[in-house]
Write a protein that holds these residues in place. Sequence first.
Motif, short mmCIF file in Angstrom:
data_model
loop_
_atom_site.label_atom_id
_atom_site.label_comp_id
_atom_site.label_asym_id
_atom_site.label_seq_id
_atom_site.Cartn_x
_atom_site.Cartn_y
_atom_site.Cartn_z
N PHE A 44 0.83 -1.20 0.00
CA PHE A 44 0.00 0.00 0.00
C PHE A 44 0.86 1.26 0.00
O PHE A 44 0.53 2.26 -0.64
N GLY A 45 1.98 1.21 0.73
CA GLY A 45 2.88 2.36 0.72
C GLY A 45 3.51 2.59 -0.64
O GLY A 45 3.64 3.74 -1.09
N ASP A 46 3.87 1.52 -1.32
CA ASP A 46 4.50 1.67 -2.63
C ASP A 46 3.53 2.16 -3.69
O ASP A 46 3.94 2.80 -4.67
N LEU A 47 2.24 1.90 -3.51
CA LEU A 47 1.25 2.40 -4.47
C LEU A 47 1.12 3.91 -4.43
O LEU A 47 0.57 4.51 -5.35
N LYS A 48 1.62 4.52 -3.35
CA LYS A 48 1.60 5.98 -3.27
C LYS A 48 2.58 6.61 -4.26
O LYS A 48 2.39 7.74 -4.70
N SER A 49 3.64 5.89 -4.60
CA SER A 49 4.64 6.42 -5.53
C SER A 49 5.13 5.31 -6.44
O SER A 49 6.22 4.77 -6.25
N PRO A 50 4.34 4.93 -7.43
CA PRO A 50 4.73 3.81 -8.31
C PRO A 50 5.83 4.25 -9.27
O PRO A 50 6.08 5.44 -9.46
N PRO A 51 6.50 3.27 -9.89
CA PRO A 51 7.49 3.61 -10.92
C PRO A 51 6.87 4.44 -12.04
O PRO A 51 5.73 4.22 -12.43
N SER A 52 7.63 5.38 -12.56
CA SER A 52 7.10 6.26 -13.60
C SER A 52 6.69 5.48 -14.84
O SER A 52 5.72 5.86 -15.52
N ALA A 53 7.42 4.40 -15.15
CA ALA A 53 7.08 3.61 -16.33
C ALA A 53 5.69 2.99 -16.21
O ALA A 53 4.96 2.89 -17.20
#
Length: 486
Positions: A354-363
């Motif tokens: 859930f934390g990583d979904l706040k800042s996903p990879p730009s690609a």
Amino acid sequence: MSAPLAGVGGGRIWKMPTQTKTLVAVGVGISVILLSWWIKRLFSKPKKPPQRRQLSLRTPEVPSVTDFSNLSDSDRTYRTAPSRQSMRRRLGPSISGSVPPNEAVLFGGLDNCRETISSLQKAMNGLEMIKNRSERDRQRAESLAAVLDRLRFVEADLNRVIQEGGFDHLKAEDGVSLGSGFQLAPSMRTKTLSVLSDESFMSAVEDFAVSLDEDPSAPNYEIASDELLFLQQGYEAARNGQVACRRDRSDICQCANEEEFLAKLFCIRKALNIVCADEHRRVWLQNSGRTLLGNLMQNCQQDPTTFFKAYDDMMNFFEDEINREMAEDELRMRGVPELGFWDVILDFILLDAFGDLKSPPSAIYSVTKNFWLSQSMKYSTISTVIWSMLKAKRQRLQYPNGFIAHFYNISEAVSPSITLGFLGTDAQIGELCYYFKEQVTQLVLDLFNPKRVRYTTVEEMADDAWVIIQNRTESILSRLSSELLM
């Protein structure tokens, strides 16, 4: 002889009618002008045809390969390295004054590395679509994928160097990100299982701005603090340093401080161990997790067959005692202190994801938000990106057939659907995914709330924890099933 003749000729001209004299004068004038223009063009140098301006695909500050041969050392440094003024503009006024010039250059290097990866990833997406056209295209796609993998390692190393410099705290103090579009990740982020949090991708601040719903049927205990005997044991263990954790989640779990978080975590672990020790409850949790993720994929219009196989392989993996010991060893190397429901399922997998979904990879983010691409094209592209990320992660595994390898198999099957659900443009699927997130987040909050579970004895707390887990899971299953029938 000549003079009389001239006089005779001149007299004849002047004796001509006026109209004729005008025509003669005009003809002579035009002839003189044409003769002058011809002589000028004959002796003048030919002009070069004007050249059309072409767009340059290179970055303005970076010269081409041939340009470097004519540059001095100072010119090369000036043209290839960002200036201090540009670094100050990138870092912002609140941070640039407290960051040394060398550190600012590191920030700029990391930013440029991420921009390079983003550009190459776009090229990679294009090559993936045509790699089956010929053997040459396939080799080019594989070569570029290898380059991207090496660049991600470089980015991870740069991020680690910056963190070791001690300036990663500026983000939290000033409330802004360091650099242009990137954020520093905590040191333990490199030990997460989340697919979207490769070492090359930075995570956002771990906040949960979700509209949590209250369960009207949930209990509301009012127990005096001196009666919370089990919680008092937790405080004593926390003060004695007997409670280990991978990450302080006191802010997410709404605890006043780290000591309160560790005390309650001590109790939650013991209560959940009792829950999972019951074979009936353990099997129910396994089947519910399988059905939940399968329904979520079906709501995203994806076939869950591959996921079901990977999930069943994981369950069979844990049937062997040797495999459980291997899993404990793998997780211990990643900072997970115990092989339990809280440490593995809730903290290590779900909360990190859930934390990583706040800042996903730009690609990935650029694909999911592209309204011009069809859902099938988005799914295919995201699957390719995730496959590339997992390939790099698998190469670093100590146990190629261990727990984390099995988890990556599950992630490869289910992550494209979930990622597209959370970040895509389909509002209905996005609502389902965020409902799932809200229910899991509320489950965590309920476990840390003495008004929802009784911190009196481990048995009473285990009973309350099971009711909460069961109710939240059934709510998610019911919502997903009802959407499938619509």
